[in-house]
Write an enzyme that holds these catalytic residues in place. Structure first.
Site, PDB file in Angstrom:
ATOM      1  N   HIS A 142      -3.547  23.071  -8.933  1.00 22.58           N
ATOM      2  CA  HIS A 142      -4.321  21.620  -8.848  1.00 22.58           C
ATOM      3  C   HIS A 142      -5.551  21.797  -9.513  1.00 22.58           C
ATOM      4  O   HIS A 142      -6.503  22.750  -9.266  1.00 22.58           O
ATOM      5  CB  HIS A 142      -4.472  21.564  -7.332  1.00 22.58           C
ATOM      6  N   SER A 159     -10.759  19.075  -3.441  1.00 20.00           N
ATOM      7  CA  SER A 159     -10.521  17.608  -3.867  1.00 20.00           C
ATOM      8  C   SER A 159     -11.782  16.794  -3.515  1.00 20.00           C
ATOM      9  O   SER A 159     -12.314  16.648  -2.558  1.00 20.00           O
ATOM     10  CB  SER A 159      -9.283  17.144  -2.576  1.00 20.00           C
ATOM     11  N   GLY A 162     -14.560  15.863  -7.875  1.00 20.01           N
ATOM     12  CA  GLY A 162     -15.278  15.085  -9.170  1.00 20.01           C
ATOM     13  C   GLY A 162     -14.525  15.611 -10.420  1.00 20.01           C
ATOM     14  O   GLY A 162     -15.145  15.526 -11.587  1.00 20.01           O
ATOM     15  N   LYS A 163     -13.309  16.204 -10.434  1.00 21.74           N
ATOM     16  CA  LYS A 163     -13.103  16.913 -11.588  1.00 21.74           C
ATOM     17  C   LYS A 163     -12.393  15.806 -12.546  1.00 21.74           C
ATOM     18  O   LYS A 163     -12.699  15.900 -13.680  1.00 21.74           O
ATOM     19  CB  LYS A 163     -11.545  17.815 -11.167  1.00 21.74           C
ATOM     20  N   SER A 164     -11.516  14.711 -12.052  1.00 25.59           N
ATOM     21  CA  SER A 164     -11.110  13.719 -12.936  1.00 25.59           C
ATOM     22  C   SER A 164     -12.223  12.927 -13.506  1.00 25.59           C
ATOM     23  O   SER A 164     -12.100  12.554 -14.780  1.00 25.59           O
ATOM     24  CB  SER A 164      -9.929  12.754 -11.967  1.00 25.59           C
ATOM     25  N   ASP A 181      -4.697  16.477 -12.657  1.00 24.71           N
ATOM     26  CA  ASP A 181      -4.239  16.607 -11.001  1.00 24.71           C
ATOM     27  C   ASP A 181      -3.312  17.811 -10.841  1.00 24.71           C
ATOM     28  O   ASP A 181      -3.532  18.636 -10.024  1.00 24.71           O
ATOM     29  CB  ASP A 181      -3.591  15.232 -10.444  1.00 24.71           C
ATOM     30  N   ARG A 247     -28.391  32.305 -11.442  1.00 21.69           N
ATOM     31  CA  ARG A 247     -29.195  31.804 -12.584  1.00 21.69           C
ATOM     32  C   ARG A 247     -29.299  32.406 -13.877  1.00 21.69           C
ATOM     33  O   ARG A 247     -29.780  31.678 -14.979  1.00 21.69           O
ATOM     34  CB  ARG A 247     -30.596  31.898 -11.855  1.00 21.69           C
TER      35      ARG A 247
END
Length: 322
Positions: A142, A159, A162-164, A181, A247
């Protein structure tokens, strides 16, 4: 994983370098189950104890010239033994002439003969890579796979993180979408993992609030690619103000995909951060490290040298005061 590759499919996908010399009517019935290509050598001398009949039989300049020195009866014997029911096809490289005895043996056994103008070594490597890719065991992940400046980057995360949307922003910045997806992955070799989109999802993205979009139709053919090697995993996580994020970049994480350890970078997501640019820079920084330039290590070395110099100055000052 595909258990087989149809010979007709192999010919169609490589039609620019392969032609059916003989036995077109037998092509549709033939299937290939192994990725290795075989060049019969000892078999031409009559030794068949370990003959891998299930492989494509590739004959080049060496095999054809040696066969030409044999007597007609011996050529007929060895080519007849090579032409088994399990043999998918014979392949002649360099557009060399096909021995008459091989043509007759293949016809009797219903085996196609293919021919190519390419060199023996080249056609062997091309077809081996083609068959390995199609016969390799596949897993599904996924995530979203994009290609940033020629480097395959897999975006993962929970899910709704904000990957897409991030991938869409990267496409707008000139990068390529591979899969959205669901990413199908397979091991190409010992250190290489390749990702691609399932056929039904190819070139498509799902954007919340909009629905399904066709990236190739909207952005052009240059915005998509069928597959790419996965070189970096970027895991998107929701910003947690209590978390202690790296960081300086000293932490080196990896993710195992198809028994291969892939470097992974964790990037926290929150409103106001330009994630597309951060991912772009992360990919370029990773490439710089592979080329031998590590900004984190350089900073650490400079800091160590600075501390060492100050310590020496303090020591000299104390000794001078004494």
């Amino acid at each position: 994983m595909a258990d087989e590759v149809k010979l007709s499919k192999l010919i169609k996908d490589n039609k620019s370098i392969l032609e059916v010399y003989q036995g077109q009517e037998y092509v549709n019935a033939k299937k290939i189950y192994v990725s290795d290509i075989y060049r019969p050598g000892l078999e031409l001398t009559g030794y068949f104890d370990f003959y891998p009949a299930q492989r494509i039989q590739l004959l080049g300049r060496t095999e054809i010239s040696y066969a030409a020195r044999l007597d007609h009866e011996i050529r007929t014997h060895v080519f007849t033994k090579m032409a088994t029911k399990a043999t998918p096809c014979f392949l002649i490289s360099r557009s060399l002439p096909v021995p008459e005895e091989l043509s007759e043996a293949a016809e009797k056994a219903n085996i196609p003969i293919l021919r190519t103008s390419e060199s023996t070594t080249y056609i062997s490597s091309i077809l081996t890579e083609y068959l390995r890719a199609r016969l390799a065991k596949r897993n599904s992940i996924h995530g979203v796979l994009v290609e940033i400046k020629g480097m395959g980057v897999l975006l993962t995360g929970a899910s709704g993180v904000g990957k897409s949307e991030t991938a869409l922003g990267l496409v707008q910045r000139g990068h390529r979408l591979i899969a959205d997806d669901r990413v199908d992955v397979f091991q190409k070799d010992h250190n290489t993992v390749v990702g691609e989109a399932p056929k039904i999802l190819r070139h498509l993205m799902e954007i919340r609030g909009i629905g399904i979009i066709d990236v190739m139709n909207l952005f052009g053919a240059g915005a998509v690619k069928s597959r790419t090697e996965i070189q970096l995993v970027i895991n998107l996580v929701n910003w947690d103000p209590k978390a202690n994020y790296d960081r300086l970049g000293f932490q080196e994480n990896t993710r195992e995909i198809c028994n291969v350890e892939i470097p992974q970078v964790n990037i926290p997501v929150k409103v106001g951060r330009n994630i597309e640019i951060i991912i772009e820079v992360a990919a370029m920084n990773f490439r710089a490290k592979k080329m031998g330039y590590d900004a984190t290590q350089m900073f650490d070395n400079n800091l160590t040298n600075l501390i060492s110099e100050h310590s020496k100055e303090d020591t000299d000052k104390v000794q001078h005061d004494d």
